[in-house]
Design a protein around this motif. Structure first.
Motif, PDB file in Angstrom:
ATOM      1  N   GLU A 133       0.875  -1.077   0.033  1.00 47.34           N
ATOM      2  CA  GLU A 133      -0.002  -0.110   0.084  1.00 47.34           C
ATOM      3  C   GLU A 133       0.945   1.376  -0.069  1.00 47.34           C
ATOM      4  O   GLU A 133       2.164   1.149   0.618  1.00 47.34           O
ATOM      5  CB  GLU A 133      -0.754  -0.101   1.289  1.00 47.34           C
ATOM      6  CG  GLU A 133      -1.768  -1.069   1.300  1.00 47.34           C
ATOM      7  CD  GLU A 133      -2.617  -1.518   2.608  1.00 47.34           C
ATOM      8  OE1 GLU A 133      -3.697  -1.840   2.666  1.00 47.34           O
ATOM      9  OE2 GLU A 133      -2.047  -0.701   3.724  1.00 47.34           O
ATOM     10  N   GLU A 188      -7.540   2.368  -1.383  1.00 47.21           N
ATOM     11  CA  GLU A 188      -7.689   1.814   0.068  1.00 47.21           C
ATOM     12  C   GLU A 188      -8.592   2.691   0.846  1.00 47.21           C
ATOM     13  O   GLU A 188      -9.071   3.664   0.529  1.00 47.21           O
ATOM     14  CB  GLU A 188      -6.163   1.841   0.696  1.00 47.21           C
ATOM     15  CG  GLU A 188      -5.577   0.217   0.526  1.00 47.21           C
ATOM     16  CD  GLU A 188      -6.465  -0.674   1.333  1.00 47.21           C
ATOM     17  OE1 GLU A 188      -7.405  -0.173   2.162  1.00 47.21           O
ATOM     18  OE2 GLU A 188      -6.310  -2.070   0.887  1.00 47.21           O
ATOM     19  N   GLU A 195      -3.540   0.515  -3.266  1.00 52.38           N
ATOM     20  CA  GLU A 195      -2.983  -1.021  -2.968  1.00 52.38           C
ATOM     21  C   GLU A 195      -2.960  -1.629  -4.469  1.00 52.38           C
ATOM     22  O   GLU A 195      -4.011  -1.347  -5.270  1.00 52.38           O
ATOM     23  CB  GLU A 195      -3.875  -1.809  -2.011  1.00 52.38           C
ATOM     24  CG  GLU A 195      -3.179  -3.103  -2.090  1.00 52.38           C
ATOM     25  CD  GLU A 195      -4.014  -4.073  -0.899  1.00 52.38           C
ATOM     26  OE1 GLU A 195      -4.360  -3.704   0.104  1.00 52.38           O
ATOM     27  OE2 GLU A 195      -4.429  -5.307  -1.538  1.00 52.38           O
TER      28      GLU A 195
HETATM   29 MG    MG Z   1      -5.189  -3.419   1.890  1.00 54.48          MG
END
Ligand code: MG
Ligand code: ADP
Ligand code: MG
Ligand code: MG
Ligand code: MG
Length: 443
Positions: A133, A188, A195
């Motif tokens: 991320e 996200e 991500e």
């Molecule tokens: Mg995630």
């Protein structure tokens, strides 16, 4: 893909490659490059390129500074964003000493060593599927990163197409050009946070992929006037960035974690491996969460794990066993963040798990309830310990963990501890705004 030297020579010529980037990773997980013009290709392929190892953090002292770069031919790749003078190709390298032995302070060499031991123990692959991320921040007029997020979206948002969505699509396209199989890409939970998940690969390829991924994300973000950061917790009050690690052991009959007759269709090896991860979880945190800032993410309330527990049902514990079985049977370690050196953390996860397998350690029972609603007594009754709350505490746990120390080897362990203790010593001396806000007028 497996390339021969001749194939590489031919591709370099046919594709007008002008520069070669020889890449390796330092102890902090930062990619280092030595760039040479393409007329050096023969020298490169014959392992004759030298560099000064004393200029790299945690490598060697001045007295022994000559080191060699041995390219891994399988990592040959031409960057899709060529310059006007021709294309740039990269090779990921191993570091060798002048006497022709692999340098034990090279995190990639260490992972190769640990994987060789795993093969000697009868497994074929340690498969890793990372879920990195990152945040996208706007750049200012001078091209410096700001703390302004570029969107207000959140998880799986269908918000109007914004800067972030376009940028992420471009990142995915570039990755696919470079041979990545992107399985999912989504906004996200936090604004400005994204991500991208790519298909799992054997440990060494996965670690190389993670490093390449971070490079591509940063380069493409720049082109969109954005700064991509893998810092775990750039803003307080919203979720931080993790890099969940999905992992499985394979042997020649397939996925060693899967057993249709086993409890939850998992093999005894899967349970032993899980127990190894849990037993070494505290020391492992130093390697999986190696920065001061990592611990600002590992707090309650933001989907990051805080306690040592596992579950096959809910998503909050340290280790989750996703529902998929067959080839996809895997354990997911949810503490890891993207500042972890992928070569080090994968070696450490493997050794932690194999320690459980070797010693047939039974895992504690699953915790399917919400741990965050338990009080101290309930936590104790369920044998739930917590993860270290600071880098300092994590380093103390790593120091006590012989299995994890051995997973790094002496050289890497020592340089890791040295550099991280300095980082902590420097941090603890700084007086923060929070402290002034709390105490300046009160006392
Ligand atoms: Mg995630
Ligand atoms: P999540 O449900 O946690 O968001 P994702 O679907 O985003 O999970 O990511 C799952 C990751 O697990 C992918 O990188 C995928 O390739 C990987 N994966 C699938 N099977 C295996 C396996 N057997 N071993 C390791 N990783 C795997
Ligand atoms: Mg995911
Ligand atoms: Mg997900
Ligand atoms: Mg996940």
């Amino acid at each position: 893909k497996n390339y021969t030297k001749d194939e590489i020579r031919k591709i370099a010529q046919d594709e007008n490659v002008q520069f070669l980037r020889l890449m390796f990773t330092d102890i902090s997980g930062v990619i280092k490059n030595v760039e040479v013009p393409v007329d050096q290709l023969d020298k490169v392929l014959d392992n004759k390129v030298m560099f000064d190892g004393s200029s790299i953090d945690g490598f060697v002292r001045i007295e022994e500074s000559d080191m060699y770069l041995y390219p891994d031919l399988n990592t040959w790749m031409i960057f899709p964003w060529g310059s006007e003078h021709g294309k740039v190709a990269r090779l990921i390298c191993r570091i060798y000493n002048t006497d022709g032995t692999p340098f034990s302070g090279d995190p990639r060499n260490n992972l190769i060593r640990v994987l060789d031991e795993m093969r000697a123990a009868g497994y074929t692959d340690f498969n890793i599927g990372p879920e990195p991320e990152f945040f996208l921040f706007k750049l200012d007029d001078k091209g410096e990163p700001t703390l302004q997020l570029n969107d207000k979206g959140s998880y799986f948002d269908f918000a109007p197409v914004d800067l972030g969505e376009n940028c992420r699509r471009d990142i995915v396209l570039e990755l696919e050009n470079m041979g990545f199989e992107v399985e999912a890409s989504h906004h996200e939970v936090a604004p400005g946070q994204h991500e991208i998940d790519f298909k799992y690969a054997d440990a060494l390829a996965a670690a190389d992929d993670i490093q390449t991924f971070k490079l591509v994300v940063k380069i493409v973000a720049r082109k969109h006037g954005l700064h991509a950061t893998f810092m775990p917790k750039p803003l307080d009050g919203i979720n931080g960035s993790g890099m969940h690690m999905n992992m499985s052991l394979f042997h020649d009959k397939g996925n060693a974690f899967c057993d249709n007759k086993g409890e939850m269709q998992l093999s005894t090896e899967a349970y032993y491996f899980l127990a190894g991860l849990l037993n070494h979880a505290r020391g492992l945190t130093a390697i999986a969460n190696p920065t001061v800032n990592s611990y600002k993410r590992l707090v309650p309330g933001f989907e990051a794990p805080v306690y040592v527990a596992w579950s096959g049902k809910n998503r909050s514990p340290l280790v989750r066993i996703p529902a998929a079985r067959g080839l996809s049977t895997r354990l997911e370690l949810r503490s890891v963040d993207p500042t972890a050196n992928p070569y080090l953390v994968i070696a450490a996860m493997l050794e932690a798990g194999l320690d459980g397998v070797r010693n047939k350690i039974e895992p504690r029972p699953a915790v399917d309830r919400n741990i965050y609603r338990m009080d101290e007594d309930e936590l104790k009754a369920n044998h739930i310990t917590d993860l270290p709350s600071t880098l300092h505490n994590a380093l103390k746990d790593l120091q006590k963990d012989d299995v994890l120390r051995a997973s790094l080897g002496t050289h890497l362990y020592q340089s890791f501890m040295e550099s991280k203790r300095l980082e902590w010593a420097s941090y603890r001396q700084v007086v923060s705004q929070w402290e002034r806000d709390q105490y300046l007028e009160l006392y």
